[in-house]
Design a protein around this motif. Sequence first.
Motif, PDB file in Angstrom:
ATOM      1  N   MET A 111       0.830  -1.216   0.000  1.00 57.87           N
ATOM      2  CA  MET A 111       0.000   0.000   0.000  1.00 57.87           C
ATOM      3  C   MET A 111       0.858   1.256   0.000  1.00 57.87           C
ATOM      4  O   MET A 111       0.524   2.247  -0.656  1.00 57.87           O
ATOM      5  N   GLU A 112       1.993   1.204   0.718  1.00 54.09           N
ATOM      6  CA  GLU A 112       2.913   2.344   0.728  1.00 54.09           C
ATOM      7  C   GLU A 112       3.422   2.614  -0.692  1.00 54.09           C
ATOM      8  O   GLU A 112       3.464   3.752  -1.147  1.00 54.09           O
ATOM      9  N   LYS A 113       3.786   1.558  -1.405  1.00 52.70           N
ATOM     10  CA  LYS A 113       4.263   1.696  -2.788  1.00 52.70           C
ATOM     11  C   LYS A 113       3.161   2.276  -3.681  1.00 52.70           C
ATOM     12  O   LYS A 113       3.440   3.029  -4.623  1.00 52.70           O
ATOM     13  N   MET A 114       1.917   1.948  -3.371  1.00 52.64           N
ATOM     14  CA  MET A 114       0.776   2.470  -4.131  1.00 52.64           C
ATOM     15  C   MET A 114       0.504   3.941  -3.820  1.00 52.64           C
ATOM     16  O   MET A 114      -0.328   4.572  -4.459  1.00 52.64           O
ATOM     17  N   VAL A 129       6.798  -4.646  -5.790  1.00 53.42           N
ATOM     18  CA  VAL A 129       6.441  -5.017  -4.413  1.00 53.42           C
ATOM     19  C   VAL A 129       5.316  -6.050  -4.457  1.00 53.42           C
ATOM     20  O   VAL A 129       4.274  -5.821  -5.064  1.00 53.42           O
ATOM     21  N   ASP A 130       5.551  -7.193  -3.813  1.00 54.52           N
ATOM     22  CA  ASP A 130       4.557  -8.264  -3.745  1.00 54.52           C
ATOM     23  C   ASP A 130       3.892  -8.271  -2.375  1.00 54.52           C
ATOM     24  O   ASP A 130       4.547  -8.011  -1.364  1.00 54.52           O
ATOM     25  N   ALA A 166     -10.396   1.114  -2.439  1.00 56.43           N
ATOM     26  CA  ALA A 166     -11.024   1.751  -1.284  1.00 56.43           C
ATOM     27  C   ALA A 166     -10.470   3.154  -1.031  1.00 56.43           C
ATOM     28  O   ALA A 166     -11.159   4.010  -0.505  1.00 56.43           O
ATOM     29  N   ASP A 167      -9.214   3.409  -1.436  1.00 55.90           N
ATOM     30  CA  ASP A 167      -8.617   4.733  -1.217  1.00 55.90           C
ATOM     31  C   ASP A 167      -8.957   5.711  -2.347  1.00 55.90           C
ATOM     32  O   ASP A 167      -8.513   6.849  -2.338  1.00 55.90           O
ATOM     33  N   GLY A 168      -9.733   5.250  -3.340  1.00 55.12           N
ATOM     34  CA  GLY A 168     -10.133   6.127  -4.437  1.00 55.12           C
ATOM     35  C   GLY A 168      -9.299   5.979  -5.704  1.00 55.12           C
ATOM     36  O   GLY A 168      -9.619   6.574  -6.730  1.00 55.12           O
ATOM     37  N   GLY A 222      -0.888   5.359 -15.145  1.00 53.81           N
ATOM     38  CA  GLY A 222      -0.730   4.338 -16.185  1.00 53.81           C
ATOM     39  C   GLY A 222       0.039   3.101 -15.753  1.00 53.81           C
ATOM     40  O   GLY A 222       0.245   2.192 -16.543  1.00 53.81           O
ATOM     41  N   LYS A 223       0.492   3.061 -14.489  1.00 54.18           N
ATOM     42  CA  LYS A 223       1.310   1.937 -14.029  1.00 54.18           C
ATOM     43  C   LYS A 223       0.473   0.692 -13.807  1.00 54.18           C
ATOM     44  O   LYS A 223      -0.708   0.752 -13.494  1.00 54.18           O
TER      45      LYS A 223
END
Length: 133
Positions: free
Chosen positions: A19-22, A123-124, A74-76, A100-101
């Motif tokens: 989630m941090e990577k996102m 990140v997995d 959920a975070d939009g 676009g990732k």
Amino acid sequence: MTFNGTWKVDRNDNYEKFMEKMGINMVKRKLASHDGLKITIEQNGDKFHVKESSNFRTLEIDFTLGVTFEYSLADGTELSGSWAMEGDMMKGTFNRKDNGKLLTTTRIVQNDELIQSYNYEGVDAKRIFKKDH
């Protein structure tokens, strides 16, 4: 079908790093790690009806394997992509609309658990669900 039923999240593996990577902020990451997510899956041939319910939202989506659809996390974060079957595994390939990732996700049932895996930018992470009886 294998995926049919209601699945409740049991544990996470590296989910916070994912989630941090996102780009999801720390407060939302902490909440999402303990969201009590339940996924109900109904498969009919190549068509799926999925209901996601957590402490934050309830969402119902319908999709057909191989057909592109829109989805919001959920975070939009908005995504566009599709699911395919590869043997016993569902594989989702989604592109973020903002940058676009690529985000890939898989679902497989092993030993009465639904294992949902994610990969984004190297990140997995995994979320493991148990059948909710």
